[in-house]
Design a protein around this motif. Structure first.
Motif, PDB file in Angstrom:
ATOM      1  N   LYS A 174       0.828  -1.203   0.000  1.00 24.29           N
ATOM      2  CA  LYS A 174       0.000   0.000   0.000  1.00 24.29           C
ATOM      3  C   LYS A 174       0.864   1.256   0.000  1.00 24.29           C
ATOM      4  O   LYS A 174       0.549   2.227  -0.700  1.00 24.29           O
ATOM      5  CB  LYS A 174      -0.939   0.013   1.209  1.00 24.29           C
ATOM      6  N   LEU A 175       1.959   1.249   0.774  1.00 24.42           N
ATOM      7  CA  LEU A 175       2.853   2.402   0.791  1.00 24.42           C
ATOM      8  C   LEU A 175       3.411   2.669  -0.606  1.00 24.42           C
ATOM      9  O   LEU A 175       3.397   3.805  -1.092  1.00 24.42           O
ATOM     10  CB  LEU A 175       4.000   2.172   1.777  1.00 24.42           C
ATOM     11  N   GLU A 176       3.882   1.615  -1.264  1.00 20.14           N
ATOM     12  CA  GLU A 176       4.437   1.785  -2.602  1.00 20.14           C
ATOM     13  C   GLU A 176       3.338   2.170  -3.595  1.00 20.14           C
ATOM     14  O   GLU A 176       3.593   2.900  -4.557  1.00 20.14           O
ATOM     15  CB  GLU A 176       5.172   0.519  -3.029  1.00 20.14           C
TER      16      GLU A 176
ATOM     17  N   LYS B 208       3.425   5.425  -5.853  1.00 22.32           N
ATOM     18  CA  LYS B 208       3.278   5.265  -7.302  1.00 22.32           C
ATOM     19  C   LYS B 208       2.186   6.179  -7.836  1.00 22.32           C
ATOM     20  O   LYS B 208       2.325   6.775  -8.912  1.00 22.32           O
ATOM     21  CB  LYS B 208       2.961   3.805  -7.637  1.00 22.32           C
ATOM     22  N   ALA B 209       1.092   6.304  -7.069  1.00 22.27           N
ATOM     23  CA  ALA B 209      -0.004   7.183  -7.476  1.00 22.27           C
ATOM     24  C   ALA B 209       0.447   8.640  -7.540  1.00 22.27           C
ATOM     25  O   ALA B 209      -0.077   9.424  -8.339  1.00 22.27           O
ATOM     26  CB  ALA B 209      -1.175   7.033  -6.511  1.00 22.27           C
TER      27      ALA B 209
ATOM     28  N   LEU C 197      14.085   4.887  -0.930  1.00 20.85           N
ATOM     29  CA  LEU C 197      14.401   5.991  -1.817  1.00 20.85           C
ATOM     30  C   LEU C 197      13.421   5.909  -2.982  1.00 20.85           C
ATOM     31  O   LEU C 197      13.451   4.953  -3.775  1.00 20.85           O
ATOM     32  CB  LEU C 197      15.838   5.914  -2.323  1.00 20.85           C
ATOM     33  N   PHE C 198      12.534   6.899  -3.061  1.00 21.77           N
ATOM     34  CA  PHE C 198      11.522   6.957  -4.110  1.00 21.77           C
ATOM     35  C   PHE C 198      11.927   8.026  -5.125  1.00 21.77           C
ATOM     36  O   PHE C 198      12.031   9.201  -4.773  1.00 21.77           O
ATOM     37  CB  PHE C 198      10.155   7.299  -3.533  1.00 21.77           C
ATOM     38  N   ARG C 199      12.147   7.602  -6.375  1.00 20.42           N
ATOM     39  CA  ARG C 199      12.479   8.560  -7.434  1.00 20.42           C
ATOM     40  C   ARG C 199      11.193   9.029  -8.114  1.00 20.42           C
ATOM     41  O   ARG C 199      10.302   8.230  -8.417  1.00 20.42           O
ATOM     42  CB  ARG C 199      13.389   7.920  -8.477  1.00 20.42           C
TER      43      ARG C 199
ATOM     44  N   THR D  59       2.166  13.491 -10.330  1.00 17.67           N
ATOM     45  CA  THR D  59       0.756  13.282 -10.636  1.00 17.67           C
ATOM     46  C   THR D  59       0.004  14.596 -10.804  1.00 17.67           C
ATOM     47  O   THR D  59       0.371  15.616 -10.210  1.00 17.67           O
ATOM     48  CB  THR D  59       0.080  12.461  -9.529  1.00 17.67           C
ATOM     49  N   THR D  60      -1.024  14.544 -11.620  1.00 17.92           N
ATOM     50  CA  THR D  60      -1.923  15.695 -11.759  1.00 17.92           C
ATOM     51  C   THR D  60      -3.311  15.348 -11.238  1.00 17.92           C
ATOM     52  O   THR D  60      -4.252  16.112 -11.389  1.00 17.92           O
ATOM     53  CB  THR D  60      -2.041  16.128 -13.236  1.00 17.92           C
TER      54      THR D  60
END
Length: 289
Positions: free
Chosen positions: A231-233, A237-238, A256-258, A263-264
Motif C-alpha cells: 500500500k505504501l508503494e 506510485k499514485a 528511496l523513491f524517485r 501526478t496531476t
C-alpha cells in the motif's frame, strides 16, 4: 440539549506539537526508546482531542507532555538515537545508496550546479549527508536545535518561485510518523511534489534524482492495521514515484523513491481501511483523498 463541539483542523505540524521545556540530563538507551514511544503516543492522543474539538483534553495532554520534557527532550532523545553508539544516523544508508554517483555529485558541485537537498525535521548539521559536502543543504525543523537549521514547518514553507528554489532530493527521515493524522501524512507526501525539480538528469544521476528519502519506524509498515509495503508503494506510485532502493530492519525501514512524473490527479482513493487485523497492530495510516 448538548451543543456540538467545534472541531479543530490540524493545518500544520506545529499544531500537533506542544510547548518545549529545557532539559539537560543524559538519557539511557532504554529510556530513550521509552521516551520516544511515550511522546508519540501522547502526541497522537492530543491530535485526536484537537480534531474532536475537545480543547480541555488537548490542553491536559499538552501539559502532561510538557511535564515529561516536551519537544526539546524528545529531540534530545532522537539525537542520542542517531549517535554512533545508538545505531547511527539514517542518512548513512542514503549515502551508501548514492555511492555510484558520488563522482558526478562532486562534478556538479565543482561546476557550481550542486545537487540540492531539503532535510525536513533536521536535528543535526553533522550527519552523513552534511559531512559528505556533496550537496547544497537546506535544513528545517519545527524547533531548531542548531544554528544551521532553520525553524520552519514544511507544511507552511513558501512554495518555490524560481528553479533555484527547487530541490533534487527531500529527506523525510522519521518525520512522516510524527504528523498527527492520516490525512496530514498524505498531504505531506503530496506537498513534496511542489518542491522537487522536474528537469531531466544526465548519466547515472537519473537513476536517483529527483527523489524522496523516506525513513519510518519499522512497525509503521510491518505491523500497521492500515499500511503495508504494497500500500505504501501504491501510494507513492499514485503520486508519480517509483521505489529504487529500500532497506528493512527490525527497527527502521528506509526507502528511496524517485519521481518519474508528478501526478496531476485530484482524487486518489487511498482511505483508512483495515488490511491486517489483530490486537497488537498499530494505527499508522496514510490517507490520500
Amino acid at each position: 440539549m448538548a451543543t456540538k463541539k467545534k472541531k479543530t483542523k490540524l493545518k500544520s505540524l506545529s499544531l500537533g506539537r506542544p510547548p518545549t521545556v529545557k532539559y539537560t540530563a543524559s538519557i539511557s538507551s532504554k529510556a530513550t526508546r521509552t521516551l520516544i514511544r511515550t511522546h508519540h503516543t501522547l502526541e497522537k492522543q492530543r491530535a485526536k482531542a484537537l480534531a474532536d474539538g475537545d480543547d480541555a483534553k488537548a490542553e491536559a495532554i499538552a501539559k502532561e507532555i510538557e511535564v515529561k520534557g516536551g519537544l526539546q527532550k524528545y529531540q534530545k532523545a532522537s539525537l542520542l538515537g542517531q549517535s554512533n553508539d545508538r545505531g547511527g544516523d539514517s542518512s548513512k544508508i542514503l549515502m551508501e545508496w548514492l555511492t555510484p554517483v558520488v563522482p558526478m555529485l562532486r562534478e556538479q558541485l565543482k561546476n557550481s550546479h550542486p545537487v540540492r537537498m531539503l532535510e525536513v525535521g533536521a536535528l543535526s548539521t553533522t550527519n552523513a549527508c552534511s559531512k559528505s559536502h556533496l550537496f547544497e543543504m537546506e535544513r528545517i525543523d519545527l524547533n531548531s536545535q542548531s544554528q544551521g537549521i532553520k525553524q520552519q514547518d514544511f507544511m507552511e514553507r513558501p512554495l518555490p518561485v524560481t528553479e533555484n528554489e527547487l530541490f533534487d532530493i527531500i529527506s523525510l527521515s522519521l518525520v512522516l510518523n510524527y504528523v498527527p493524522d492520516a490525512v496530514g501524512k498524505g498531504n505531506m507526501l503530496l506537498r513534496t511534489l511542489k518542491f522537487l525539480r522536474t528537469t531531466k538528469y544526465t548519466g547515472n544521476l537519473q537513476e536517483f534524482f529527483p527523489s524522496v528519502f523516506l525513513v519510518l519506524p519499522a512497525p509503521c509498515v510491518m505491523n500497521s492495521r492500515y499500511i503495508d509495503e504494497a500500500k505504501l508503494e501504491g501510494i507513492m506510485k499514485a503520486l508519480g514515484f517509483v521505489c529504487v532502493k529500500k532497506k528493512l530492519s527490525t527497527k527502521l525501514v528506509y526507502y528511496l523513491f524517485r519521481l518519474e512524473s508528478a501526478t496531476t490527479k485530484r482524487n486518489f482513493g487511498f482511505k483508512k481501511e483495515e488490511i491486517r487485523s489483530g490486537k497488537t497492530r498499530n494505527n499508522f495510516a496514510i490517507v490520500l483523498k
